[in-house]
Write an enzyme that holds these catalytic residues in place. Sequence first.
Site, short mmCIF file in Angstrom:
data_model
loop_
_atom_site.label_atom_id
_atom_site.label_comp_id
_atom_site.label_asym_id
_atom_site.label_seq_id
_atom_site.Cartn_x
_atom_site.Cartn_y
_atom_site.Cartn_z
CE LYS A 79 18.81 69.75 73.34
NZ LYS A 79 17.55 69.29 73.93
N GLY A 179 -1.92 76.11 72.97
CA GLY A 179 -1.23 75.37 71.89
C GLY A 179 -1.67 73.92 71.87
CB VAL A 180 -4.41 72.00 70.51
CG1 VAL A 180 -5.04 71.26 71.65
CG2 VAL A 180 -5.13 73.31 70.27
N GLY A 181 -0.82 71.34 69.74
CA GLY A 181 0.00 70.68 68.74
C GLY A 181 0.12 69.19 69.02
CG ASN A 182 3.16 66.84 66.91
OD1 ASN A 182 2.36 66.25 66.19
ND2 ASN A 182 4.21 67.48 66.44
CB VAL A 183 2.80 67.43 73.46
CG1 VAL A 183 2.57 67.02 74.90
CG2 VAL A 183 4.21 67.05 73.02
CB ALA A 184 -1.50 70.25 73.53
CE1 TYR A 185 -6.87 66.11 68.05
CE2 TYR A 185 -5.77 64.00 68.38
CZ TYR A 185 -6.87 64.73 67.95
OH TYR A 185 -7.97 64.07 67.45
P1 NAD Z 1 4.03 71.49 68.22
O1 NAD Z 1 4.78 72.46 67.38
O2 NAD Z 1 3.42 70.29 67.58
O3 NAD Z 1 2.85 72.24 69.01
C1 NAD Z 1 2.91 73.56 69.45
C2 NAD Z 1 1.58 74.22 69.14
O4 NAD Z 1 1.59 75.53 69.71
C3 NAD Z 1 1.31 74.37 67.65
O5 NAD Z 1 0.01 73.90 67.33
C4 NAD Z 1 1.45 75.87 67.42
O6 NAD Z 1 0.60 76.34 66.38
C5 NAD Z 1 1.01 76.41 68.75
N1 NAD Z 1 1.47 77.78 69.05
C6 NAD Z 1 2.60 78.41 68.62
N2 NAD Z 1 2.64 79.64 69.10
C7 NAD Z 1 1.53 79.83 69.86
C8 NAD Z 1 1.01 80.88 70.63
N3 NAD Z 1 1.64 82.05 70.71
N4 NAD Z 1 -0.15 80.70 71.30
C9 NAD Z 1 -0.82 79.52 71.21
N5 NAD Z 1 -0.37 78.49 70.48
C10 NAD Z 1 0.78 78.63 69.82
O7 NAD Z 1 5.03 71.09 69.40
P2 NAD Z 1 4.91 69.86 70.40
O8 NAD Z 1 5.83 68.78 69.94
O9 NAD Z 1 3.48 69.55 70.70
O10 NAD Z 1 5.61 70.50 71.70
C11 NAD Z 1 4.92 71.45 72.49
C12 NAD Z 1 5.84 71.94 73.61
O11 NAD Z 1 6.26 70.82 74.41
C13 NAD Z 1 7.15 72.60 73.11
O12 NAD Z 1 7.49 73.62 73.99
C14 NAD Z 1 8.16 71.47 73.21
O13 NAD Z 1 9.49 71.95 73.39
C15 NAD Z 1 7.67 70.74 74.45
N6 NAD Z 1 8.08 69.32 74.50
C16 NAD Z 1 7.69 68.46 73.52
C17 NAD Z 1 8.07 67.13 73.59
C18 NAD Z 1 7.64 66.13 72.52
O14 NAD Z 1 7.73 64.92 72.75
N7 NAD Z 1 7.13 66.59 71.39
C19 NAD Z 1 8.83 66.65 74.66
C20 NAD Z 1 9.21 67.56 75.66
C21 NAD Z 1 8.82 68.90 75.57
#
Ligand code: NAD
Length: 363
Positions: A79, A179-185
Amino acid sequence: MIFEKMEQSDYEQLVFCHDKTSGLRAIICIHDSTLGPALGGCRFWNYDTEEEAIVDVMRLAKGMTYKNAAAGLNLGGAKTVVMGDPKTDKSEAFFRALGRYINSLDGRYIIAEDVGTSVEDMDMIYQETPYVCGISESFGSGGNPSPMTALGVYYAMKRTAKEAFGNDTLEGKTVAVQGVGNVAYHMCKFLHEEGADLIVTDVNEEAIKCAVEDFNAKAVSIEDIYGVEADIFAPCALGGVLNDESIPKLKFKMICGSANNQLLDQDKHGKMLNERGIIYAPDFVVNSGGVINVSDELQGYNKERATQKVKGVYNQIGKILNIANEKNILPLEAAEHLAEERIEALLRVHGKFSSKANNQINK
Ligand code: NAD
């Protein structure tokens, strides 16, 4: 003090990188390169002290060793942390200086993006070194890894469902998504297409609106997500959400989500879930689709091949659940065993002389 800490968990290398003109202050930590070049992202964070940054980079590098090994990748764990404010401290010179330090490691370490860094930052590093993943699609890479992370989570969920419910279909199952961000969407899209029902929460109203409109999801408040009537919980926002307060509220049969470090206390809360009959799919394997996808760039990115490899998370989770059942241990412990046994076995393989591998004969 640092060597003592390195010795405790058998760390290989800690590299301090400084560039006065651009203000670069970065630490690269290579934990273990038994399986191959050590790959791990670059975290850009406003650390209060140097000590805090060192502790963090060492913790994260070790985590990458386990993640890469358990995902079946031929990659070690490492890292980088960069000390500073990602909003104000970035510049071309900053990342190009970092790129030169990475290049000097001659392939022992491969960098990618993480919290606080972006594809654009990796593109600047790419000007100085080929040892970087997660660069722009125009350079022939896989681009944003989030959809692939989501695909891996979806396949992990299917395999965990087979353990929890007897078959791997998610049709008719209710999944609570935090949390419906990048991954969850993207994960919700796969689930919706298979016929699962979704309950979602987020601090961002816009994210909730998209999930409700696009996938017919039901929205609940931040506090209510833990207690909803659903089969599966998918934490996809923050770490530490499985703790003394939340666990007693849960009615789910299984937990499988993308967030890193979901258990606040790995031992204590892992056991608490087990006592409540809830299967916890190890987060670092569940969310390994992203690293599997970026590492495909090392062979010249091929989307079809990367997709097949990411779908392999199904079998990795299967292996881990089988080890857990055979040894009567928790799936998280089984994932760690799998990683450690793979490293140990390959360390012994590397002990055998091979002219090609040892590079003794130039043919
Ligand atoms: P993101 O920031 O796009 O999505 C996170 C979502 O969670 C956002 O919509 C945010 O508004 C919401 N959020 C924040 N605080 C909250 C709360 N208290 N309650 C409910 N929702 C809340 O991030 P992402 O890229 O979708 O990643 C999500 C998780 O997956 C992170 O923990 C990240 O470390 C992990 N992850 C992501 C990847 C990747 O490829 N992006 C890979 C491995 C792990």
